[in-house]
Enzyme design. Structure first.
Site, PDB file in Angstrom:
ATOM      1  N   GLY A  43       0.778  -1.234   0.000  1.00 26.41           N
ATOM      2  CA  GLY A  43       0.000   0.000   0.000  1.00 26.41           C
ATOM      3  C   GLY A  43       0.809   1.284   0.000  1.00 26.41           C
ATOM      4  N   ASP A  99       0.465   3.316   4.217  1.00 23.56           N
ATOM      5  CA  ASP A  99      -0.547   4.064   3.474  1.00 23.56           C
ATOM      6  C   ASP A  99      -1.604   4.655   4.392  1.00 23.56           C
ATOM      7  OD1 ASP A  99      -1.569   1.561   4.109  1.00 23.56           O
ATOM      8  OD2 ASP A  99      -2.263   1.079   2.100  1.00 23.56           O
ATOM      9  N   ASP A 102      -5.687   2.631  10.227  1.00 23.81           N
ATOM     10  CA  ASP A 102      -7.115   2.336  10.362  1.00 23.81           C
ATOM     11  C   ASP A 102      -7.370   1.773  11.767  1.00 23.81           C
ATOM     12  OD1 ASP A 102      -9.764   1.765   9.855  1.00 23.81           O
ATOM     13  OD2 ASP A 102      -9.366   0.014   8.625  1.00 23.81           O
ATOM     14  N   LYS A 130      -7.495   7.463   9.650  1.00 22.90           N
ATOM     15  CA  LYS A 130      -8.956   7.515   9.804  1.00 22.90           C
ATOM     16  C   LYS A 130      -9.317   8.031  11.189  1.00 22.90           C
ATOM     17  CE  LYS A 130     -10.261   3.993   6.496  1.00 22.90           C
ATOM     18  NZ  LYS A 130     -10.871   2.675   6.244  1.00 22.90           N
ATOM     19  N   PHE A 151     -14.131   3.669   3.337  1.00 22.16           N
ATOM     20  CA  PHE A 151     -13.158   2.865   2.612  1.00 22.16           C
ATOM     21  C   PHE A 151     -12.677   3.606   1.378  1.00 22.16           C
ATOM     22  CE2 PHE A 151     -11.210  -0.519   0.261  1.00 22.16           C
ATOM     23  CZ  PHE A 151     -10.545  -1.203   1.261  1.00 22.16           C
ATOM     24  N   VAL A 152     -11.368   3.867   1.324  1.00 16.49           N
ATOM     25  CA  VAL A 152     -10.820   4.653   0.218  1.00 16.49           C
ATOM     26  C   VAL A 152      -9.838   3.821  -0.611  1.00 16.49           C
ATOM     27  CG1 VAL A 152     -11.091   6.856   1.408  1.00 16.49           C
ATOM     28  CG2 VAL A 152      -8.985   5.569   1.718  1.00 16.49           C
ATOM     29  N   ASP A 158      -5.632  -0.176  -2.124  1.00 13.04           N
ATOM     30  CA  ASP A 158      -6.385  -1.104  -2.965  1.00 13.04           C
ATOM     31  C   ASP A 158      -7.705  -1.530  -2.348  1.00 13.04           C
ATOM     32  OD1 ASP A 158      -5.115  -2.749  -0.874  1.00 13.04           O
ATOM     33  OD2 ASP A 158      -5.957  -4.429  -2.006  1.00 13.04           O
TER      34      ASP A 158
HETATM   35  P1  IMP Z   1      -5.105  -1.449  10.165  1.00 10.41           P
HETATM   36  O1  IMP Z   1      -4.246  -2.607  10.593  1.00 10.41           O
HETATM   37  O2  IMP Z   1      -6.566  -1.708  10.395  1.00 10.41           O
HETATM   38  O3  IMP Z   1      -4.667  -0.114  10.724  1.00 10.41           O
HETATM   39  O4  IMP Z   1      -5.055  -1.407   8.604  1.00 10.41           O
HETATM   40  C1  IMP Z   1      -3.957  -1.122   7.902  1.00 10.41           C
HETATM   41  C2  IMP Z   1      -4.034  -1.689   6.512  1.00 10.41           C
HETATM   42  O5  IMP Z   1      -5.372  -1.952   6.080  1.00 10.41           O
HETATM   43  C3  IMP Z   1      -3.550  -0.621   5.582  1.00 10.41           C
HETATM   44  O6  IMP Z   1      -2.156  -0.691   5.427  1.00 10.41           O
HETATM   45  C4  IMP Z   1      -4.316  -0.898   4.316  1.00 10.41           C
HETATM   46  O7  IMP Z   1      -3.621  -1.844   3.522  1.00 10.41           O
HETATM   47  C5  IMP Z   1      -5.609  -1.490   4.782  1.00 10.41           C
HETATM   48  N1  IMP Z   1      -6.710  -0.484   4.835  1.00 10.41           N
HETATM   49  C6  IMP Z   1      -7.301   0.069   5.910  1.00 10.41           C
HETATM   50  N2  IMP Z   1      -8.251   0.944   5.564  1.00 10.41           N
HETATM   51  C7  IMP Z   1      -8.252   0.975   4.215  1.00 10.41           C
HETATM   52  C8  IMP Z   1      -9.007   1.721   3.240  1.00 10.41           C
HETATM   53  O8  IMP Z   1      -9.877   2.551   3.529  1.00 10.41           O
HETATM   54  N3  IMP Z   1      -8.707   1.457   1.942  1.00 10.41           N
HETATM   55  C9  IMP Z   1      -7.747   0.564   1.542  1.00 10.41           C
HETATM   56  N4  IMP Z   1      -7.025  -0.132   2.414  1.00 10.41           N
HETATM   57  C10 IMP Z   1      -7.263   0.055   3.740  1.00 10.41           C
HETATM   58 MG    MG Z   2      -4.440  -3.266   1.394  1.00  8.44          MG
END
Ligand code: IMP
Ligand code: MG
Length: 181
Positions: A43, A99, A102, A130, A151-152, A158
């Site tokens: 990402g 990237d 979340d 976020k 979701f972006v 991706d």
């Molecule tokens: P986390 O572990 O939930 O913080 O998520 C991190 C990973 O989830 C990021 O590096 C992204 O690859 C993916 N992700 C989280 N939210 C989004 C979104 O809105 N669009 C695309 N990928 C996301």
């Molecule tokens: Mg991803």
């Protein structure tokens, strides 16, 4: 591809302008040090490539590959490291690039893992953050943009491995996410 977006949040020019600002901040903060950038694949690829060319400091680049999404639009909380060996970061000033922040699972796991490799310092830089409560507490030291909990895709981000090559960042139409579940 753009037709799959509900709306555009940041066009390419806006993203690049913001990268100029973050790069200036990072370059100033690390001016007397050698920086080791650890990019979280896939990402952060586009973001990393545009950002590092704006930082005129001696720097090293390493990549980490993790999986946490398994093709769906929600996180499972499980973070799998895809390589056996961690990059050598002993005594280095590490800047983790991702990237998006979340749930926090990915960055918390990566930070924890890298700390075992005894770097001199660790900071975190994300393109997007976020606005939501995180499952695991992680603070990003550099943030490109704060966004709502939507979701972006685009500019490296991706949905099921698609849309990474969109030059802008936009909100994916909801029916496309539900259809494929
Ligand atoms: P986390 O572990 O939930 O913080 O998520 C991190 C990973 O989830 C990021 O590096 C992204 O690859 C993916 N992700 C989280 N939210 C989004 C979104 O809105 N669009 C695309 N990928 C996301
Ligand atoms: Mg991803």
């Amino acid at each position: 591809m753009q037709a799959d977006l509900e709306r555009i949040l940041f066009d390419e020019a806006t993203i690049l302008r913001r990268l100029d600002e973050i790069a200036a901040q990072i370059s100033n903060d690390y001016r007397d040090r050698e920086l080791t950038v650890i990019a979280v694949l896939n990402g952060s690829l586009v973001f990393m490539s545009d950002l590092m060319r704006r930082i005129p400091l001696p720097l090293r680049l390493d990549c980490l590959s993790v999986a946490s999404y398994h093709g769906r639009a929600e996180t499972t909380g499980e973070v799998i490291f895809k390589q056996v060996a961690l990059p050598d970061v002993v005594d280095r000033h590490v800047l983790i690039l991702d990237d998006i922040l979340d749930s926090g699972h990915t960055l918390a796991a990566i930070r924890e893992k890298l700390e075992t490799a005894k770097p001199r310092s660790i900071r975190v830089c994300v393109l997007l953050q976020k606005k939501k409560e995180r499952a695991r507490p992680v603070d990003a030291d550099y943030v490109g943009f704060e966004i709502e909990d939507e979701f972006v895709v685009g500019y490296g981000l991706d949905f099921m491995e698609r849309y990474r090559n969109l030059p802008c960042i936009g909100v994916l139409r909801k029916e496309l996410i539900t259809q494929s579940n």
